[in-house]
Design a protein around this motif. Structure first.
Motif, PDB file in Angstrom:
ATOM      1  N   LEU A 159     -12.979  -6.871  -9.011  1.00  0.00           N
ATOM      2  CA  LEU A 159     -13.279  -6.521 -10.401  1.00  0.00           C
ATOM      3  C   LEU A 159     -11.990  -6.306 -11.184  1.00  0.00           C
ATOM      4  CD1 LEU A 159     -15.402  -5.711 -12.555  1.00  0.00           C
ATOM      5  CD2 LEU A 159     -15.225  -3.366 -11.704  1.00  0.00           C
ATOM      6  N   HIS A 160     -10.990  -5.665 -10.537  1.00  0.00           N
ATOM      7  CA  HIS A 160      -9.784  -5.299 -11.292  1.00  0.00           C
ATOM      8  C   HIS A 160      -8.991  -6.496 -11.814  1.00  0.00           C
ATOM      9  CE1 HIS A 160      -8.423  -4.730  -6.926  1.00  0.00           C
ATOM     10  NE2 HIS A 160      -7.838  -5.826  -7.311  1.00  0.00           N
ATOM     11  N   ASN A 161      -9.189  -7.679 -11.243  1.00  0.00           N
ATOM     12  CA  ASN A 161      -8.446  -8.852 -11.738  1.00  0.00           C
ATOM     13  C   ASN A 161      -9.196  -9.642 -12.810  1.00  0.00           C
ATOM     14  OD1 ASN A 161      -6.069  -8.467 -10.388  1.00  0.00           O
ATOM     15  ND2 ASN A 161      -6.549  -9.817  -8.692  1.00  0.00           N
ATOM     16  N   ARG A 188     -12.221  -6.783   0.192  1.00  0.00           N
ATOM     17  CA  ARG A 188     -12.111  -5.823   1.305  1.00  0.00           C
ATOM     18  C   ARG A 188     -10.750  -5.129   1.323  1.00  0.00           C
ATOM     19  NH1 ARG A 188     -15.546  -2.950   4.279  1.00  0.00           N
ATOM     20  NH2 ARG A 188     -16.845  -4.726   4.722  1.00  0.00           N
ATOM     21  N   GLU A 189      -9.684  -5.890   1.062  1.00  0.00           N
ATOM     22  CA  GLU A 189      -8.342  -5.317   1.201  1.00  0.00           C
ATOM     23  C   GLU A 189      -7.931  -4.418   0.040  1.00  0.00           C
ATOM     24  OE1 GLU A 189      -6.920  -5.549   3.972  1.00  0.00           O
ATOM     25  OE2 GLU A 189      -8.106  -7.169   4.830  1.00  0.00           O
ATOM     26  N   TRP A 190      -8.448  -4.711  -1.153  1.00  0.00           N
ATOM     27  CA  TRP A 190      -7.937  -3.990  -2.326  1.00  0.00           C
ATOM     28  C   TRP A 190      -8.989  -3.201  -3.077  1.00  0.00           C
ATOM     29  CZ3 TRP A 190      -3.028  -3.660  -1.609  1.00  0.00           C
ATOM     30  CH2 TRP A 190      -2.386  -4.690  -0.911  1.00  0.00           C
ATOM     31  N   GLU A 191     -10.252  -3.293  -2.649  1.00  0.00           N
ATOM     32  CA  GLU A 191     -11.298  -2.465  -3.255  1.00  0.00           C
ATOM     33  C   GLU A 191     -11.946  -1.625  -2.149  1.00  0.00           C
ATOM     34  OE1 GLU A 191     -12.723  -5.148  -7.108  1.00  0.00           O
ATOM     35  OE2 GLU A 191     -13.757  -5.469  -5.214  1.00  0.00           O
ATOM     36  N   ALA A 192     -12.631  -2.311  -1.223  1.00  0.00           N
ATOM     37  CA  ALA A 192     -13.376  -1.597  -0.176  1.00  0.00           C
ATOM     38  C   ALA A 192     -12.459  -0.761   0.711  1.00  0.00           C
ATOM     39  CB  ALA A 192     -14.167  -2.597   0.671  1.00  0.00           C
ATOM     40  N   PHE A 193     -11.273  -1.270   1.026  1.00  0.00           N
ATOM     41  CA  PHE A 193     -10.341  -0.527   1.890  1.00  0.00           C
ATOM     42  C   PHE A 193     -10.069   0.875   1.348  1.00  0.00           C
ATOM     43  CE2 PHE A 193      -5.962   0.873   2.735  1.00  0.00           C
ATOM     44  CZ  PHE A 193      -5.971   0.911   4.123  1.00  0.00           C
ATOM     45  N   PHE A 194     -10.034   0.976   0.034  1.00  0.00           N
ATOM     46  CA  PHE A 194      -9.702   2.258  -0.588  1.00  0.00           C
ATOM     47  C   PHE A 194     -10.929   3.154  -0.817  1.00  0.00           C
ATOM     48  CE2 PHE A 194      -6.130  -0.480  -1.504  1.00  0.00           C
ATOM     49  CZ  PHE A 194      -5.056   0.359  -1.249  1.00  0.00           C
ATOM     50  N   GLY A 195     -12.080   2.741  -0.284  1.00  0.00           N
ATOM     51  CA  GLY A 195     -13.271   3.599  -0.398  1.00  0.00           C
ATOM     52  C   GLY A 195     -14.236   3.174  -1.484  1.00  0.00           C
ATOM     53  N   MET A 196     -13.995   1.984  -2.057  1.00  0.00           N
ATOM     54  CA  MET A 196     -14.899   1.512  -3.100  1.00  0.00           C
ATOM     55  C   MET A 196     -16.170   0.960  -2.463  1.00  0.00           C
ATOM     56  SD  MET A 196     -15.607   1.513  -6.029  1.00  0.00           S
ATOM     57  CE  MET A 196     -14.932   1.380  -7.643  1.00  0.00           C
ATOM     58  N   THR A 197     -17.287   1.174  -3.124  1.00  0.00           N
ATOM     59  CA  THR A 197     -18.563   0.657  -2.647  1.00  0.00           C
ATOM     60  C   THR A 197     -19.113  -0.312  -3.686  1.00  0.00           C
ATOM     61  OG1 THR A 197     -19.836   2.389  -3.744  1.00  0.00           O
ATOM     62  CG2 THR A 197     -19.090   2.846  -1.500  1.00  0.00           C
ATOM     63  N   PHE A 226     -15.385   6.693   5.122  1.00  0.00           N
ATOM     64  CA  PHE A 226     -15.141   7.736   4.124  1.00  0.00           C
ATOM     65  C   PHE A 226     -16.200   8.827   4.168  1.00  0.00           C
ATOM     66  CE2 PHE A 226     -12.798   4.064   2.963  1.00  0.00           C
ATOM     67  CZ  PHE A 226     -11.626   4.542   2.402  1.00  0.00           C
ATOM     68  N   ARG A 275       0.805  -1.221   0.000  1.00  0.00           N
ATOM     69  CA  ARG A 275       0.000   0.000   0.000  1.00  0.00           C
ATOM     70  C   ARG A 275       0.834   1.267   0.000  1.00  0.00           C
ATOM     71  NH1 ARG A 275      -4.586  -2.312   3.985  1.00  0.00           N
ATOM     72  NH2 ARG A 275      -5.695  -3.517   2.416  1.00  0.00           N
TER      73      ARG A 275
END
Lengths: 134, 340, 388
Positions: free
Chosen positions: C250-252, C135-144, A70, A13
């Motif tokens: 989704l990104h993968n 959770r770690e690579w989408e939601a953690f960054f603010g994705m819904t 957020f 990160r």
């Protein structure tokens, strides 16, 4: 949530350290344990690989209803970004007008605060993206 | 020999104008701008804090210097707005630039001069042969109570210096002047600082800067005209001009490094950012004096000579970076500062 | 492998059911299905219950024995298993029931799905739903969750020229269908203008492009075809039950204009049932967002990729259209109690095939399909049902 869960992801990160399959050379970010192409052969052959953090917006959205951590930041842009090394990543684009963001826009990673675990908890940092200057 | 090997600066993109703040409180913007010598100040984005600003500055410094971050043996982050009361900002920076794990690191606090204290520490470690490179950072997202006079100047920004044996500018000498003078403070657990109003001037800022500068020039056997550029701590646009005059420096000598009128007071970043903007335009052989000031109170003065290496150094052009800006109104300013 | 039939269905009304608890919902749907099948509780050999996050929504895990208890079946000590696959949990429970009966391990199986979503506040519900994403690579960054589908919507619009109005036409059609479904959360009809005037949730998705937060439960009783006749003559046969997976993030994925797992599950289902897309008379698809229905009708082969928006706009997916989609009102209007959805889809198709769908009945419906998706496409379940 306890801090170890976030702590162990710091290399990825903070510095976009992903994985590279030594067998086929493909780069993965977020990091993967197994190369889906080489599978068995890639076991034990996935090495750390630092990505440059530059890429292109493949799609984007503007979040108006944010998750709890957020709240207060909305509206903000979330994007699907194709990194120059190949992998796609999900990340926020900051300092970009909602009217300016577009598919095909070049971006680069920057270091920002992602979220805080309440007022008393730890602060979690990581990558977001900004428009790449020409 | 001790030298600046590289530097990197970061100033957030958002600005708020003096007029906009004055509009909130019924102040006359013209008289504020005249009185404080400031037109606008930088505002951190909602997801920026001292750590993110320090990381941005540090990454630029490492990139410009072209060194391996793993060879940095010490990182000191000076700030009066560290995101944690306990837990270092310096470790966040160290990790984010790839300097971990073989280094020493610590946070410093001395109002606006904690960053220059960091430079002095790095110098000592270099001279003692304990490290190859040291990094000293001054960064802040300065706090000010809404409606307080400080609100016009309290800004955000940061700068990182890599100190080593040889580099783009040799640090010939440093001198400090320190007393216990409570002109400005923030108590533990309090969100905003308090200050002694006009007491911050004569017995605090002016006394410490002039003493440190004179002590340095005495040590070096120099006089103001020996310097091509002078940089003083910039709590507003007026104090550094006046202290320059008091010491015998001209407006011409200080103007390149005077950033406060366009970005505000970046606290721990203030004098060090002024020095960075000066290095952006300096030529080999140029001599620079920089004097910081931290309330409480103390000043660190530095005598610097620019080397030939500056010509091949990829300079950042800090003034150009500052020009990339976006204005926010008072409401957005409050939102970004997390006040609402 | 034995042939399997659906011999009973039941569901609660869907909506914001303030006076009903998770237990109330489970009991109501289960009892209705048992009554519909004409069986008794003691006839049931096993139970599979789909639920996405009873832990997140009502702080209750271990809900399979809870379902046994609320149904009063504890004295029979039958195996009860909870199945989780985010919004596809219900479809997965259905498939587990199918596998159990087809294999010969169990005869009569109760399949259920339930979610009680309004016992947490809105942002908390958003957060629980986001756990279906990475959770770690989408939601953690603010994705819904709406954000992920918004990314696909934008991509689809960019690539195929799909319009905001075409997206909205999915919601308009489904609300129209929902107006004829007494179990639906929303019975009001809406217009394109209503959708475009609703608040933005995740650009380009407006509030009315999104399925709602819903409480509800649904159930079905499965039995081997040869003994189904013993209990009822309202028999619908399961022609295919398939499931496919993809990356949770989704990104993968290999593509963003389709859900590859859904394409895969559909392809296998058609093969298993020995039918083609054109043979399907009615389909319930996973329209958690309007773009999801457009991609679904393309992924299922009803329309060419990129033409789903236009087809919807032209009315080809209406009840009297070429392929009626989401006659129940879909997730959009009927409501989307995530774990219940897959089983509720089965309820609707069974009703259609039995000719019990009332005003929304598709004429001469003989083969129906359900398409249930978990997360942004990490799981897809397809069932094809037919009259015998």
């Amino acid at each position: 949530m306890a801090v170890p869960r976030y702590w162990r992801e710091i290399p990825a990160r903070y510095n976009l350290i992903g994985k590279r399959c030594k067998v086929c050379g493909r780069v993965y970010f977020p990091p993967r344990n197994i190369c889906p192409v080489c599978r068995r052969k890639s076991v034990g052959q996935m090495e750390d690989y630092k990505l440059k953090g530059t890429g292109v917006v493949e799609s984007y959205t503007i979040i108006h209803v944010p998750p709890p951590h957020f709240e207060g930041e909305e509206p903000y842009i979330m994007a699907l970004i194709k990194l120059d090394e190949g992998p796609y990543v999900t990340g926020q684009i900051v300092e970009c007008d909602e009217k300016d963001v577009h598919i095909g826009m070049r971006v680069r990673a920057t270091f920002r605060k992602i979220m805080e675990d309440g007022e008393k908890g730890a602060i979690y940092y990581g990558y977001k993206f900004v428009k790449e200057e020409e | 020999m001790v030298a600046i090997v590289g530097y990197g600066a970061y100033v957030p993109r958002y600005r708020i104008k003096v007029e906009e703040i004055a509009r909130m409180w019924g102040d006359d913007p013209a008289s504020i701008s005249r009185g404080l010598g400031i037109y606008e100040k930088s505002v951190p984005a909602i997801d920026e804090d001292t750590a993110t600003i320090a990381v941005e500055a540090a990454r630029r410094a490492v990139k410009s210097a072209g060194i391996d971050a793993g060879e940095i043996g010490a990182i000191y982050v000076g700030s009066e707005s560290h995101p944690y009361a306990v837990k270092p900002t310096a470790t966040i920076v160290a990790e984010a630039i790839g300097a971990t794990p073989y280094l020493t690191a610590a946070d410093y606090e001395f109002a606006c001069k904690a960053g220059t204290a960091g430079i002095q520490n790095c110098m000592a470690l270099i001279k003692a042969g304990m490290i190859k490179y040291g990094m000293a950072i001054g960064a802040d997202v300065a706090q000010a109570a809404p409606g307080d006079a400080l609100e016009y100047t309290a800004a955000a920004g940061g700068v990182a210096y890599i100190i080593g044996k040889d580099g783009i500018a040799t640090i010939n000498e440093t001198a400090s002047f320190t007393t216990d003078t409570p002109d400005f403070w923030r108590r533990e657990g309090q969100p905003y600082p308090g200050h002694g109003e006009r007491f911050t001037g004569e017995p605090a800022y002016y006394r410490h800067i002039t003493n440190a500068a004179n002590l340095l020039m005495e040590k070096m056997g120099t006089k103001p005209s020996d310097y091509d550029y002078a940089v003083f701590h910039q709590p507003n646009g007026k104090f550094p001009r006046r202290v320059a005059k008091m010491l015998g420096f001209s407006d011409e000598q200080i103007k390149h490094g005077l950033l406060c009128p366009i970005i505000g007071n970046t606290y721990s970043g203030s004098a060090m950012l002024g020095l960075a903007a000066t290095l952006d335009i300096a030529k080999p052989g140029d001599r620079i004096i920089m004097v910081s000031f931290g309330s409480g109170a103390g000043s660190d003065a530095f005598d610097i000579t620019v080397t030939d290496a500056i010509e091949s150094y990829p300079r950042q052009n800090i003034r150009k970076m500052i020009e990339k800006k976006q204005y926010v109104d008072y409401g957005l300013y409050m939102k970004y500062r997390g006040e609402i | 492998m034995r042939e399997v039939a659906v011999i009973g269905i039941g569901m609660t009304k869907f909506g914001e059911l303030w006076d009903k608890s998770f237990r109330d919902l489970v009991a109501e749907a289960g009892v209705k299905a048992i009554m519909d099948a004409g069986i008794e509780g003691k006839d049931i050999d096993a139970m599979y219950i789909g639920g996405m996050s009873s832990g997140g929504f009502v702080e209750q895990e271990h809900v399979a024995p809870l379902a046994i208890e609320v149904a009063g079946l504890e004295d029979f000590h039958i195996p009860a298993t909870r199945v989780e696959g985010a919004c596809a949990s219900g479809g997965l429970a259905m498939r587990q029931g199918y596998i159990a009966v087809a294999s010969g391990i169990h005869d009569i199986v109760l399949v259920g799905g339930a979610e009680k979503m309004t016992d947490v506040v809105g942002t908390e519900a958003t957060n629980v739903l986001a756990s279906a994403a990475d959770r770690e690579w989408e939601a953690f960054f603010g994705m819904t969750f709406p954000g992920l589908y918004a990314l696909m919507a934008r991509y689809h619009m960019h690539k195929y020229g799909t319009t905001q109005e075409q997206l909205a036409s999915v919601a308009v059609k489904n609300h129209y269908n929902g107006s004829m479904n007494p179990n639906a959360q929303f019975n009001r009809k809406i217009s394109i203008e209503d959708v475009l005037a609703s608040p933005m949730v995740a650009d380009p998705l407006y509030l009315l492009d999104c399925s709602p937060i819903t409480d509800g439960a649904a159930a079905a009783i499965l039995a081997p075809l040869d003994i189904a006749k013993k209990y009822t003559d309202k028999i619908v046969k399961i022609l295919a039950s398939t499931q496919a997976s993809d990356t949770i993030s989704l990104h993968n994925r290999k593509r963003f204009d389709a859900l590859p797992a859904a394409i895969h599950a559909a392809r296998q289902a058609y093969k298993m049932a020995g039918v083609e897309p054109k043979d399907i008379d009615v389909a319930e698809v996973h329209d958690c967002f309007t773009i999801a229905e457009i991609m679904a009708i393309e992924d299922l082969g009803f329309f060419e990729k990129g033409k789903g928006g236009k087809a919807t706009e032209e009315g080809l997916t209406a009840i009297d259209g070429q392929i009626p989609i989401n006659t129940s009102g879909g997730l959009k209007a009927k409501g989307h109690p995530v774990g219940a959805t897959g089983v509720a889809q089965i309820n609707e198709i069974v009703m259609q095939l039995r000719g019990e769908a009332g005003k929304r009945q598709v004429k001469d419906a003989e083969i129906g399909l359900t398409h249930n998706v978990g997360g942004s496409g990490g799981t897809a379940v397809v069932h094809i049902l037919g009259v015998i």
